[in-house]
Design an enzyme around this catalytic site. Structure first.
Site, short mmCIF file in Angstrom:
data_model
loop_
_atom_site.label_atom_id
_atom_site.label_comp_id
_atom_site.label_asym_id
_atom_site.label_seq_id
_atom_site.Cartn_x
_atom_site.Cartn_y
_atom_site.Cartn_z
N ASN A 1 10.82 20.17 18.29
CA ASN A 1 10.74 19.86 16.81
C ASN A 1 9.58 20.64 16.18
O ASN A 1 9.74 21.13 15.08
CB ASN A 1 10.54 18.42 16.69
CG ASN A 1 12.12 17.60 16.66
OD1 ASN A 1 13.04 18.26 16.63
ND2 ASN A 1 11.97 16.24 16.94
N GLU B 1 12.45 15.93 26.61
CA GLU B 1 11.11 16.44 26.76
C GLU B 1 10.44 15.13 27.27
O GLU B 1 10.46 13.96 26.99
CB GLU B 1 10.66 16.58 25.03
CG GLU B 1 11.04 18.00 24.54
CD GLU B 1 10.34 18.12 23.29
OE1 GLU B 1 9.63 18.93 23.34
OE2 GLU B 1 10.83 17.42 22.61
N SER C 1 10.30 11.42 18.25
CA SER C 1 10.57 12.96 18.23
C SER C 1 9.41 13.60 17.91
O SER C 1 9.49 14.87 17.88
CB SER C 1 11.86 12.85 17.34
OG SER C 1 11.72 12.26 16.05
N HIS D 1 11.54 11.97 25.25
CA HIS D 1 12.27 12.23 24.16
C HIS D 1 13.71 12.81 24.32
O HIS D 1 14.08 13.86 24.81
CB HIS D 1 11.46 13.40 23.37
CG HIS D 1 12.29 13.82 21.79
ND1 HIS D 1 12.20 15.27 21.46
CD2 HIS D 1 13.04 13.14 21.13
CE1 HIS D 1 12.73 15.24 20.31
NE2 HIS D 1 13.57 14.27 20.07
#
Length: 713
Positions: free
Chosen positions: A500, A462, A429, A450
């Site tokens: 993130n 992702e 992540s 991800h």
């Protein structure tokens, strides 16, 4: 031949019966402006055709009509007068079909959505095959049906059923449509055309009273005042509870039905037109149409990548079982790609298989699959403790603990086991893909993949391209993600990647307010109820895991030390140090448990107020929104300027699907554009003293001055 256009042809097929067939050159039929014009011309020809006794409306494709051409909406809706003229003219084309002096039957196959459904409503009878899916999904675009659906549907299936269909926008099977009286018959696909011809022949012979069937659609709604009032009140209550204040379309649908209920078709249609035009000018509509366009663009990119992929993923492996690994394995197996689930502990394998079984068990309970299908899916997941079991797979998804050293060792070991052309990906992540790639002899076949938790529910994946990742690798992984039913966004490597990376400034803005003594629950309330997030930042931190969030601050601080420095005295760090990890151990900002009825409960934790020294400092809703959203939007802009993400549209989709960004706001860039770039810059400048994450980039400032748009071109 009665009429021949580019998308529509009309000809006699037997004994005075004509077939109006939608046959667009593309893969689907849709109502773009040209097709609507042809539709009007074809119907005008039919109206003046001698010896015409009946009409069937069909499609030359496996699907009927998917609706209006949404790609035209942004241009059409830019001018309100243009919109008024367009929707008034377009909706009257469907009156032409309804007013033909002969019985009409729609033969529905595949999707009949939006305008496609409305075309069937203008016919006297509707027969569908078992593949048919019928619905009016316009509310999902911030709109209501604009071609007469608001007028005709309540008069065909009753106002209560019609309100449910229109305000939810849900799709309905042929059987469900027949149950409420929308469809007159359901047949096998190979019998559809013959069934439509048989119905029209019965109407011509007088065995069916087609004029009596048509008449209610031309008149006021047949419901007494008490019945109608109760139906409308119930609908208003349900819409208020489910849609809330941020989505005006379902509210407008109820009002349009109410305004037209006591009038004939023309006045009722005027009420529908008025409501439709009003909605086209709302921010919610522009945002939701923008989402559709962005989603289509992202899916188009994925299709292009899949076509270019030189390696097909036919089998997969997941390294690291448990909740995340089990979720990934389930998703792969459920979508038809068998998977080996590898771990070093039997308990983890048991947990992973348990996770897959739990998800499938819920599908069985809801009637989505049967036990036979469940067993088949589970049998395509092979749990193992042996490296040898993964040697023949096409892709390996590493999903072990979020630690670069551990991941590095696992990846290096696996490279020696799998085939030379097998793809290796990491479900990390935040950890740099380029850093992890240093553990591999061939980094060209490595990238990030991800997933978001829970894997089976979250639509985003992702795909992170490293410096040495090959195009072939990216294309194959995008194709695999699409096969898993996921929306793939390809981003370039950086700490936190895209989602993130932009989330942490948002959480930092939240933490800054808590450090000043602002009630975390009050912040959550504003961000949920007024901004529209599915959960506020405190609750989100608990769900993600306070320990996980705290660990990620280390990664982000290493990558962006001046903008995202680690603060060991922040609320997140203090809670993590106190072993308050959130939902996973029942205590975070909130305390979690079960209520007297056995349902999950969430209560503000009094001890947290004392631990964090929350004094009850009050901020306005506007300030709370600014303190959290300015840092997030600024970071999104930086990601675009740095080339981490390819476009504003892709960034919007990533946050919508990965974080639950409020759809009525359309994503961070649509939110920025709706506010106005100059207004955003002015707002951010008010908070620039709070630190670098509140300071706008020179690029954004220049765009604001020049009056440019992130969606231009």
């Amino acid at each position: 031949m009665i009429y021949q256009g580019d998308s529509i042809r009309v000809e006699f097929v037997t004994d005075g019966i004509a077939e109006l067939q939608f046959a667009a050159a593309g893969s689907v039929n849709k109502f773009d402006q040209k097709t609507l014009e042809e539709f009007s011309q074809a119907l005008a020809k039919l109206a003046e055709t001698k010896d015409l006794r009946g009409v069937i409306v069909t499609s030359s494709k496996p699907t009927f009509i998917v609706g209006a051409d949404i790609t035209e909406f942004q241009t059409l809706f830019a001018d309100v007068d243009q919109t008024k003229k367009w929707v008034h003219k377009a909706s009257r084309v469907f009156d032409q079909l309804e007013d033909l002096p002969v019985p009409t039957v729609a033969a529905v196959t595949g999707f009949a959505l939006g305008g496609g459904c409305e075309a069937t409503l203008a016919c006297d009878y509707r027969v569908a095959d078992t593949t048919a899916t019928i619905g009016l999904p316009e509310v999902k675009l911030g709109l209501i049906p604009g071609f007469g659906g608001v007028v005709r549907l309540p008069r065909i299936i009753g106002p209560d059923n019609a309100l449910e269909w229109i305000t939810t926008g849900k799709n309905n099977s042929a059987a469900a449509a027949q149950k409420v009286g929308l469809v007159d018959a359901v047949v096998a696909p190979e019998k559809l055309r013959d069934a439509a011809l048989e119905i029209v022949k019965q109407a011509i012979a007088g065995d069916l009273d087609w004029q009596a069937k048509r008449q209610p659609k031309l008149e006021a709604l047949k419901a007494n005042d008490t019945e109608l009032t109760m139906t409308l009140v119930t609908a208003k209550g349900m819409v208020a509870a489910k849609a809330g204040k941020h989505y005006p379309a379902p509210h407008a649908a109820i009002k349009a039905i109410e305004d037209g209920a006591r009038h004939g078709r023309e006045e009722a249609l005027n009420a529908e037109n008025k409501a439709f035009v009003g909605l086209t000018q709302t921010d919610a509509c522009q945002a939701q149409v923008g989402i559709f366009m962005a989603d289509q663009m992202v899916k188009g990119k994925a299709k292009k990548a899949a076509k270019q992929a030189t390696k097909e993923i036919k089998s997969a492996a997941v390294l690291g079982a448990g909740i995340m690994g089990g979720g990934i394995a389930y998703q792969s197996a459920y979508k038809g790609v068998p998977v080996v689930m590898k771990d070093i502990r039997q308990e983890a394998l048991d947990q992973g298989m348990g996770e897959a079984s739990k998800i499938l068990g819920k599908l069985v309970e809801r009637g989505k699959i049967d036990h036979k299908k469940m067993a088949k899916i589970l049998s395509s997941i092979t749990p193992t403790l042996l490296d040898e079991a993964v040697k023949d797979v096409d892709i390996v998804v590493e999903a072990v603990v979020e630690n670069p050293d551990v991941k590095g060792k696992v990846l290096a070991g696996m490279e020696d086991v799998v085939a030379d052309d097998a793809i290796i990906v990491s479900n990390t992540s935040t950890i740099s893909i380029d850093r992890l790639a240093k553990n591999l002899k061939d980094p060209s076949r490595f990238c990030g993949m991800h997933f978001f938790n829970p894997v089976h529910k979250m639509p985003l994946v992702e795909i992170i391209r490293g410096e040495k990742t090959s195009d072939d690798t990216v294309n194959a992984v995008v194709a695999y993600a699409a096969r898993m039913g996921k929306t793939a966004i390809v981003v370039n490597d950086c700490p936190g990647f895209l989602v993130n990376r932009v989330l942490f400034p948002y959480l930092a803005g939240f933490a800054g307010m808590v450090d000043e003594g602002v009630d975390f629950a009050a912040i959550d309330k504003v961000m949920e109820r007024q901004f529209g997030w599915p959960m506020g930042p405190a609750y989100l931190s608990d769900v993600v895991g306070i320990d996980t969030a705290d660990h990620c601050t280390v990664v982000m601080a290493d990558g962006f030390p001046s903008r995202m420095p680690r603060d060991t005295s922040s609320a997140i760090a203090k809670l993590a140090a106190a072993d308050r990890y959130g939902q996973k151990n029942g205590k975070g900002f909130y305390n979690y448990g079960v209520d007297k009825k056995g349902r999950p409960s969430k209560e503000k934790a009094p001890e947290v107020y004392e631990m964090l020294g929350i004094s009850g400092t009050e901020l306005s809703a506007e300030e709370i929104i600014a303190r959290t959203m300015v840092p997030m939007v600024n970071e999104c802009v930086r990601c675009l300027e740095e080339g981490i993400v390819g476009s504003a549209a892709e960034c919007d989709i990533a946050l919508l699907y990965g974080l639950g960004f409020p759809p009525f706001r359309g994503g961070p860039f649509r939110y920025l554009e709706t506010m106005g770039l100059a207004n955003f810059v002015e707002l951010a400048d008010k908070y620039a003293h709070l630190g670098e994450m509140y300071q706008v980039t020179d690029g954004l400032r220049e765009m604001a001055k020049a009056g440019k748009s992130y969606f231009a071109g």
